[in-house]
Write an enzyme that holds these catalytic residues in place. Structure first.
Site, PDB file in Angstrom:
ATOM      1  N   ASP A  17     -37.051 -25.284 -47.112  1.00 28.17           N
ATOM      2  CA  ASP A  17     -36.710 -25.832 -48.418  1.00 28.17           C
ATOM      3  C   ASP A  17     -35.684 -24.970 -49.153  1.00 28.17           C
ATOM      4  O   ASP A  17     -35.468 -23.818 -48.812  1.00 28.17           O
ATOM      5  CB  ASP A  17     -37.973 -25.925 -49.280  1.00 28.17           C
ATOM      6  CG  ASP A  17     -38.765 -27.187 -48.969  1.00 28.17           C
ATOM      7  OD1 ASP A  17     -38.222 -28.081 -48.306  1.00 28.17           O
ATOM      8  OD2 ASP A  17     -39.924 -27.253 -49.402  1.00 28.17           O
ATOM      9  N   LYS A  39     -32.931 -29.669 -51.691  1.00 23.26           N
ATOM     10  CA  LYS A  39     -31.908 -30.192 -52.587  1.00 23.26           C
ATOM     11  C   LYS A  39     -30.871 -29.094 -52.795  1.00 23.26           C
ATOM     12  O   LYS A  39     -31.222 -27.949 -53.028  1.00 23.26           O
ATOM     13  CB  LYS A  39     -32.567 -30.531 -53.927  1.00 23.26           C
ATOM     14  CG  LYS A  39     -31.691 -31.362 -54.833  1.00 23.26           C
ATOM     15  CD  LYS A  39     -32.370 -31.599 -56.155  1.00 23.26           C
ATOM     16  CE  LYS A  39     -33.366 -32.743 -56.081  1.00 23.26           C
ATOM     17  NZ  LYS A  39     -33.840 -33.176 -57.391  1.00 23.26           N
ATOM     18  N   MET A  65     -41.622 -26.914 -62.594  1.00 25.55           N
ATOM     19  CA  MET A  65     -40.676 -28.035 -62.697  1.00 25.55           C
ATOM     20  C   MET A  65     -40.616 -28.599 -64.125  1.00 25.55           C
ATOM     21  O   MET A  65     -40.573 -29.810 -64.322  1.00 25.55           O
ATOM     22  CB  MET A  65     -41.076 -29.155 -61.715  1.00 25.55           C
ATOM     23  CG  MET A  65     -40.999 -28.720 -60.275  1.00 25.55           C
ATOM     24  SD  MET A  65     -41.676 -29.928 -59.126  1.00 25.55           S
ATOM     25  CE  MET A  65     -43.419 -29.579 -59.220  1.00 25.55           C
TER      26      MET A  65
HETATM   27  C1  LIG Z   1     -41.471 -28.206 -55.806  1.00 18.69           C
HETATM   28  S1  LIG Z   1     -42.165 -26.890 -56.745  1.00 18.69           S
HETATM   29  C2  LIG Z   1     -42.677 -25.824 -55.444  1.00 18.69           C
HETATM   30  C3  LIG Z   1     -43.790 -24.893 -55.846  1.00 18.69           C
HETATM   31  C4  LIG Z   1     -44.221 -24.006 -54.703  1.00 18.69           C
HETATM   32  N1  LIG Z   1     -44.891 -24.801 -53.680  1.00 18.69           N
HETATM   33  C5  LIG Z   1     -45.118 -22.870 -55.139  1.00 18.69           C
HETATM   34  O1  LIG Z   1     -46.303 -22.851 -54.763  1.00 18.69           O
HETATM   35  O2  LIG Z   1     -44.627 -21.990 -55.858  1.00 18.69           O
HETATM   36  C6  LIG Z   1     -40.699 -26.120 -57.325  1.00 18.69           C
HETATM   37  C7  LIG Z   1     -40.927 -25.391 -58.639  1.00 18.69           C
HETATM   38  O3  LIG Z   1     -41.631 -24.176 -58.391  1.00 18.69           O
HETATM   39  C8  LIG Z   1     -41.225 -23.212 -59.335  1.00 18.69           C
HETATM   40  N2  LIG Z   1     -40.687 -22.070 -58.594  1.00 18.69           N
HETATM   41  C9  LIG Z   1     -40.687 -21.893 -57.263  1.00 18.69           C
HETATM   42  N3  LIG Z   1     -40.193 -20.684 -56.938  1.00 18.69           N
HETATM   43  C10 LIG Z   1     -39.867 -20.087 -58.106  1.00 18.69           C
HETATM   44  C11 LIG Z   1     -39.327 -18.820 -58.462  1.00 18.69           C
HETATM   45  N4  LIG Z   1     -39.015 -17.896 -57.544  1.00 18.69           N
HETATM   46  N5  LIG Z   1     -39.150 -18.544 -59.760  1.00 18.69           N
HETATM   47  C12 LIG Z   1     -39.477 -19.433 -60.707  1.00 18.69           C
HETATM   48  N6  LIG Z   1     -39.990 -20.634 -60.435  1.00 18.69           N
HETATM   49  C13 LIG Z   1     -40.195 -20.961 -59.164  1.00 18.69           C
HETATM   50  C14 LIG Z   1     -40.203 -23.865 -60.260  1.00 18.69           C
HETATM   51  O4  LIG Z   1     -40.897 -24.404 -61.362  1.00 18.69           O
HETATM   52  C15 LIG Z   1     -39.679 -24.960 -59.360  1.00 18.69           C
HETATM   53  O5  LIG Z   1     -39.127 -26.023 -60.125  1.00 18.69           O
END
Ligand SMILES: C[S@@+](CC[C@H](N)C(=O)[O-])C[C@H]1O[C@@H](n2cnc3c(N)ncnc32)[C@H](O)[C@@H]1O
Length: 261
Positions: free
Chosen positions: A49, A71, A182
């Site tokens: 991803d 994306k 998100m």
């Molecule tokens: C589709 S979700 C995936 C979440 C992921 N499965 C998890 O457990 O962290 C994507 C969202 O995760 C958050 N996210 C993921 N990695 C991040 C990071 N390193 N810093 C801040 N937000 C993060 C943001 O809110 C982003 O829009």
């Protein structure tokens, strides 16, 4: 690729024709699990991803094929159904297939949908949990997800939803801190809905961008001002947004030492 340290742990075999749904953690490669590293070393084909850190992909078996399935550059992401079909197709080719997802595959990661597709296709699979950004991000910002004098519960919630979306007034009524994924674009509406549901405008908010990476930045604000403050900042997603008294602890627990944006 055999790694003597990993071999000594007697980790499960990654068999051909099996699909592993693996959490890559929030960014910092040091937060990767040993099982995830084992999978990276063994995989023939990696489907990853957008938020998976390049340094983590760099740990993969050099012979592995790396296929991007996220994306990028504002272009639409591949449909979830197509990704699930692709995993089935690769598994049926007898490959060791690693589906590498940011954070944890089962926390707002659609890992459950992929697992259901694998079950329907009769393919063996394994789930390797990862550290979710919603817990690691606050920790790297000096914000404990629970703190005995502040909260007995914490709610992980998405700011983006396929259906009607969360009942913000009901969430506000719990008085539990909220950890939002998100929620960048929807923050203004969410903050208003939470205030309409009874949360005071001076409720603490922390927006943690690029959590656990060298680019991590944090904005602290209040529920009443956070949308305006974020709009006036030069910050960019991805972000985890913490709403509630636990966010105030950053003032004293900012162990990383990077000042607020
Ligand atoms: C589709 S979700 C995936 C979440 C992921 N499965 C998890 O457990 O962290 C994507 C969202 O995760 C958050 N996210 C993921 N990695 C991040 C990071 N390193 N810093 C801040 N937000 C993060 C943001 O809110 C982003 O829009």
């Amino acid at each position: 690729m055999t790694d003597p340290t990993l071999s000594a742990l007697d980790l499960p075999a990654f068999n051909p024709g099996c699909v592993w749904l693996v959490g890559a953690g929030p960014g910092d490669p040091g937060l990767l699990t040993l099982l995830a590293l084992h999978a990276l070393r063994q995989a023939d084909h990696i489907v990853y991803d957008a938020l998976v850190d390049d340094r983590i992909l760099g740990l993969a078996n050099p012979a592995a094929v790396k296929e991007f399935a996220g994306k990028r550059g504002g272009r639409p992401s591949p449909a979830q159904e197509d990704i699930s079909l692709r995993l089935v197709e690769l598994g049926r080719q007898g490959l060791r297939v690693l589906r590498l997802k940011a954070g944890d595959p089962f926390v707002f990661g659609r890992g459950g949908e992929e697992a259901l597709a694998l079950v329907a296709a009769g393919l063996p699979f394994r789930v390797v949990p990862g550290i979710t950004a919603g817990l690691a991000g606050p920790a790297y910002a000096g914000i404990p997800a629970t703190h005995r004098t502040a909260n007995q519960a914490v709610i992980l919630v998405t700011g983006q939803s396929a259906g009607d979306g969360p009942d913000w007034a009901a969430l506000a009524a719990t008085r539990a801190p909220l950890i939002l994924y998100m929620a960048w674009r929807g923050l203004g509406g969410i903050a208003q809905a939470l205030q309409d549901g009874g949360l005071p405008p001076d409720t603490a908010v922390a927006v943690i961008c690029d959590a656990t990476t060298p680019r991590q930045r944090v904005l602290t604000s209040t529920l009443g001002a956070c949308a305006r403050d974020l709009g006036a900042s030069d910050l960019a997603p991805p972000a985890i947004i913490v709403i509630g008294a636990i966010a105030e602890l950053r003032g004293t627990l900012n162990w990383l030492g990077v000042a607020d944006a």
